[in-house]
Structures are given as structure tokens and as C-alpha cells.
Design a protein around this motif. Structure first.
Motif, PDB file in Angstrom:
ATOM      1  N   GLU A 178     -64.345  51.169  49.117  1.00 22.69           N
ATOM      2  CA  GLU A 178     -64.006  51.055  50.533  1.00 22.69           C
ATOM      3  C   GLU A 178     -65.256  50.984  51.411  1.00 22.69           C
ATOM      4  O   GLU A 178     -65.282  50.263  52.399  1.00 22.69           O
ATOM      5  CB  GLU A 178     -63.133  52.244  50.948  1.00 22.69           C
ATOM      6  N   ASN A 179     -66.298  51.722  51.025  1.00 16.48           N
ATOM      7  CA  ASN A 179     -67.545  51.712  51.803  1.00 16.48           C
ATOM      8  C   ASN A 179     -68.402  50.477  51.539  1.00 16.48           C
ATOM      9  O   ASN A 179     -69.413  50.275  52.197  1.00 16.48           O
ATOM     10  CB  ASN A 179     -68.363  52.969  51.501  1.00 16.48           C
ATOM     11  N   GLY A 180     -68.005  49.663  50.558  1.00 16.46           N
ATOM     12  CA  GLY A 180     -68.751  48.451  50.254  1.00 16.46           C
ATOM     13  C   GLY A 180     -69.930  48.674  49.334  1.00 16.46           C
ATOM     14  O   GLY A 180     -70.752  47.775  49.147  1.00 16.46           O
ATOM     15  N   ASP A 181     -70.020  49.872  48.757  1.00 18.12           N
ATOM     16  CA  ASP A 181     -71.126  50.176  47.849  1.00 18.12           C
ATOM     17  C   ASP A 181     -70.886  49.648  46.440  1.00 18.12           C
ATOM     18  O   ASP A 181     -71.832  49.490  45.668  1.00 18.12           O
ATOM     19  CB  ASP A 181     -71.358  51.689  47.775  1.00 18.12           C
ATOM     20  N   ARG A 182     -69.634  49.424  46.094  1.00 19.61           N
ATOM     21  CA  ARG A 182     -69.277  48.911  44.763  1.00 19.61           C
ATOM     22  C   ARG A 182     -68.245  47.803  44.917  1.00 19.61           C
ATOM     23  O   ARG A 182     -67.405  47.847  45.818  1.00 19.61           O
ATOM     24  CB  ARG A 182     -68.660  50.022  43.899  1.00 19.61           C
ATOM     25  N   LYS A 183     -68.306  46.835  44.023  1.00 19.53           N
ATOM     26  CA  LYS A 183     -67.285  45.791  43.966  1.00 19.53           C
ATOM     27  C   LYS A 183     -66.367  46.160  42.804  1.00 19.53           C
ATOM     28  O   LYS A 183     -66.845  46.447  41.708  1.00 19.53           O
ATOM     29  CB  LYS A 183     -67.923  44.430  43.733  1.00 19.53           C
ATOM     30  N   PRO A 184     -65.052  46.158  43.027  1.00 21.42           N
ATOM     31  CA  PRO A 184     -64.146  46.531  41.946  1.00 21.42           C
ATOM     32  C   PRO A 184     -64.063  45.440  40.886  1.00 21.42           C
ATOM     33  O   PRO A 184     -64.333  44.274  41.159  1.00 21.42           O
ATOM     34  CB  PRO A 184     -62.804  46.694  42.653  1.00 21.42           C
ATOM     35  N   SER A 185     -63.682  45.840  39.676  1.00 25.05           N
ATOM     36  CA  SER A 185     -63.377  44.850  38.647  1.00 25.05           C
ATOM     37  C   SER A 185     -62.122  44.094  39.084  1.00 25.05           C
ATOM     38  O   SER A 185     -61.405  44.541  39.987  1.00 25.05           O
ATOM     39  CB  SER A 185     -63.118  45.549  37.308  1.00 25.05           C
ATOM     40  N   VAL A 186     -61.855  42.985  38.447  1.00 24.27           N
ATOM     41  CA  VAL A 186     -60.642  42.225  38.763  1.00 24.27           C
ATOM     42  C   VAL A 186     -59.409  43.105  38.582  1.00 24.27           C
ATOM     43  O   VAL A 186     -58.528  43.139  39.438  1.00 24.27           O
ATOM     44  CB  VAL A 186     -60.553  40.942  37.901  1.00 24.27           C
ATOM     45  N   GLU A 187     -59.367  43.839  37.485  1.00 21.35           N
ATOM     46  CA  GLU A 187     -58.208  44.685  37.205  1.00 21.35           C
ATOM     47  C   GLU A 187     -58.020  45.747  38.286  1.00 21.35           C
ATOM     48  O   GLU A 187     -56.908  45.957  38.783  1.00 21.35           O
ATOM     49  CB  GLU A 187     -58.374  45.364  35.844  1.00 21.35           C
ATOM     50  N   VAL A 188     -59.085  46.408  38.681  1.00 17.36           N
ATOM     51  CA  VAL A 188     -58.992  47.440  39.719  1.00 17.36           C
ATOM     52  C   VAL A 188     -58.639  46.805  41.067  1.00 17.36           C
ATOM     53  O   VAL A 188     -57.822  47.341  41.815  1.00 17.36           O
ATOM     54  CB  VAL A 188     -60.293  48.267  39.799  1.00 17.36           C
ATOM     55  N   ALA A 189     -59.226  45.661  41.379  1.00 13.34           N
ATOM     56  CA  ALA A 189     -58.898  44.962  42.620  1.00 13.34           C
ATOM     57  C   ALA A 189     -57.410  44.625  42.668  1.00 13.34           C
ATOM     58  O   ALA A 189     -56.754  44.791  43.705  1.00 13.34           O
ATOM     59  CB  ALA A 189     -59.736  43.689  42.749  1.00 13.34           C
ATOM     60  N   GLN A 190     -56.860  44.185  41.557  1.00 13.37           N
ATOM     61  CA  GLN A 190     -55.443  43.845  41.500  1.00 13.37           C
ATOM     62  C   GLN A 190     -54.574  45.084  41.696  1.00 13.37           C
ATOM     63  O   GLN A 190     -53.561  45.033  42.393  1.00 13.37           O
ATOM     64  CB  GLN A 190     -55.105  43.166  40.173  1.00 13.37           C
ATOM     65  N   ARG A 191     -54.980  46.206  41.114  1.00 10.95           N
ATOM     66  CA  ARG A 191     -54.192  47.438  41.252  1.00 10.95           C
ATOM     67  C   ARG A 191     -54.249  47.975  42.684  1.00 10.95           C
ATOM     68  O   ARG A 191     -53.235  48.412  43.234  1.00 10.95           O
ATOM     69  CB  ARG A 191     -54.655  48.490  40.242  1.00 10.95           C
ATOM     70  N   ILE A 192     -55.437  47.931  43.301  1.00 10.28           N
ATOM     71  CA  ILE A 192     -55.556  48.368  44.699  1.00 10.28           C
ATOM     72  C   ILE A 192     -54.678  47.489  45.584  1.00 10.28           C
ATOM     73  O   ILE A 192     -53.936  47.982  46.437  1.00 10.28           O
ATOM     74  CB  ILE A 192     -57.022  48.324  45.181  1.00 10.28           C
ATOM     75  N   ALA A 193     -54.768  46.186  45.386  1.00 12.09           N
ATOM     76  CA  ALA A 193     -53.991  45.248  46.194  1.00 12.09           C
ATOM     77  C   ALA A 193     -52.490  45.456  46.017  1.00 12.09           C
ATOM     78  O   ALA A 193     -51.728  45.343  46.978  1.00 12.09           O
ATOM     79  CB  ALA A 193     -54.373  43.817  45.845  1.00 12.09           C
ATOM     80  N   LYS A 194     -52.078  45.781  44.818  1.00 12.74           N
ATOM     81  CA  LYS A 194     -50.649  46.021  44.573  1.00 12.74           C
ATOM     82  C   LYS A 194     -50.185  47.275  45.316  1.00 12.74           C
ATOM     83  O   LYS A 194     -49.138  47.271  45.958  1.00 12.74           O
ATOM     84  CB  LYS A 194     -50.393  46.162  43.077  1.00 12.74           C
ATOM     85  N   VAL A 195     -50.988  48.329  45.260  1.00 14.67           N
ATOM     86  CA  VAL A 195     -50.640  49.575  45.938  1.00 14.67           C
ATOM     87  C   VAL A 195     -50.609  49.381  47.453  1.00 14.67           C
ATOM     88  O   VAL A 195     -49.711  49.865  48.136  1.00 14.67           O
ATOM     89  CB  VAL A 195     -51.634  50.704  45.552  1.00 14.67           C
ATOM     90  N   LEU A 196     -51.575  48.631  47.992  1.00 16.90           N
ATOM     91  CA  LEU A 196     -51.694  48.467  49.438  1.00 16.90           C
ATOM     92  C   LEU A 196     -51.066  47.177  49.961  1.00 16.90           C
ATOM     93  O   LEU A 196     -51.057  46.941  51.173  1.00 16.90           O
ATOM     94  CB  LEU A 196     -53.167  48.543  49.854  1.00 16.90           C
ATOM     95  N   ASP A 197     -50.556  46.335  49.051  1.00 15.71           N
ATOM     96  CA  ASP A 197     -49.828  45.117  49.423  1.00 15.71           C
ATOM     97  C   ASP A 197     -50.686  44.100  50.196  1.00 15.71           C
ATOM     98  O   ASP A 197     -50.438  43.808  51.364  1.00 15.71           O
ATOM     99  CB  ASP A 197     -48.568  45.472  50.208  1.00 15.71           C
ATOM    100  N   PHE A 198     -51.709  43.586  49.525  1.00 11.75           N
ATOM    101  CA  PHE A 198     -52.492  42.480  50.077  1.00 11.75           C
ATOM    102  C   PHE A 198     -52.987  41.613  48.927  1.00 11.75           C
ATOM    103  O   PHE A 198     -52.823  41.953  47.761  1.00 11.75           O
ATOM    104  CB  PHE A 198     -53.654  42.976  50.959  1.00 11.75           C
ATOM    105  N   GLU A 199     -53.597  40.482  49.238  1.00  7.96           N
ATOM    106  CA  GLU A 199     -54.081  39.536  48.230  1.00  7.96           C
ATOM    107  C   GLU A 199     -55.395  40.044  47.639  1.00  7.96           C
ATOM    108  O   GLU A 199     -56.405  40.156  48.333  1.00  7.96           O
ATOM    109  CB  GLU A 199     -54.276  38.158  48.874  1.00  7.96           C
ATOM    110  N   TRP A 200     -55.398  40.321  46.346  1.00  7.50           N
ATOM    111  CA  TRP A 200     -56.544  40.946  45.683  1.00  7.50           C
ATOM    112  C   TRP A 200     -57.814  40.107  45.700  1.00  7.50           C
ATOM    113  O   TRP A 200     -58.918  40.639  45.655  1.00  7.50           O
ATOM    114  CB  TRP A 200     -56.196  41.332  44.243  1.00  7.50           C
ATOM    115  N   THR A 201     -57.690  38.805  45.806  1.00  9.67           N
ATOM    116  CA  THR A 201     -58.871  37.939  45.735  1.00  9.67           C
ATOM    117  C   THR A 201     -59.808  38.126  46.926  1.00  9.67           C
ATOM    118  O   THR A 201     -60.962  37.696  46.867  1.00  9.67           O
ATOM    119  CB  THR A 201     -58.458  36.461  45.627  1.00  9.67           C
ATOM    120  N   ILE A 202     -59.348  38.778  47.985  1.00  7.74           N
ATOM    121  CA  ILE A 202     -60.199  38.997  49.157  1.00  7.74           C
ATOM    122  C   ILE A 202     -61.468  39.762  48.791  1.00  7.74           C
ATOM    123  O   ILE A 202     -62.513  39.575  49.403  1.00  7.74           O
ATOM    124  CB  ILE A 202     -59.419  39.720  50.285  1.00  7.74           C
TER     125      ILE A 202
END
Length: 72
Positions: free
Chosen positions: A35-59
Motif C-alpha cells: 500500500e505504501n508503494g515500497d513493494r510490488k506484489p506478485s501476480v498472485e498476491v495482486a489478484q487476491r488483493i484485487a478480488k478482496v477489494l473488487d478492482f482490476e488487479w493489473t493496475i
């Protein structure tokens, strides 16, 4: 660069960083770094965050995140 769009989405859902991290099955400290921009999530983690928060993970992987794409 802080991902204020991510914080805004999370806040609009009434969730804490800990609650999102638990739903995504990652450590709260790791979620905070994402969230602070210090780390970029893996694709898998990005997809899980996006699913929980309901947005497009590719952002997470766009060169320049356009925060106007994610209006709350």
C-alpha cells in the motif's frame, strides 16, 4: 510512491490493513509495504488483493497508475 488509490479503496470498504492482509493470506507488514508503494506484489498476491477489494488487479503493473481510473 504511495498507492493512495489502494488505501482509498480499502478505506471505502471499511477494512483495516490487517483485515485485508488476513483475507489475502499475507502478513500485514507486507500488505502495508504494498500500500505504501515500497513493494510490488506478485501476480498472485495482486489478484487476491484485487478480488478482496473488487478492482482490476493489473493496475499494480501499469507504468504510471492513473488514479482517476479508480474513482470511489
Amino acid at each position: 510512491m504511495m498507492r493512495s488509490w489502494l488505501k482509498n479503496i480499502r478505506s471505502s470498504k471499511g477494512l483495516t490493513q490487517l483485515e485485508v492482509a488476513e483475507k489475502v493470506r499475507i502478513e500485514r507488514s507486507y500488505y502495508t509495504m504494498i500500500e505504501n508503494g515500497d513493494r510490488k506484489p506478485s501476480v498472485e498476491v495482486a489478484q487476491r488483493i484485487a478480488k478482496v477489494l473488487d478492482f482490476e488487479w493489473t493496475i499494480f503493473f501499469e507504468n504510471k497508475c492513473n488514479e482517476t481510473l479508480l474513482k470511489i
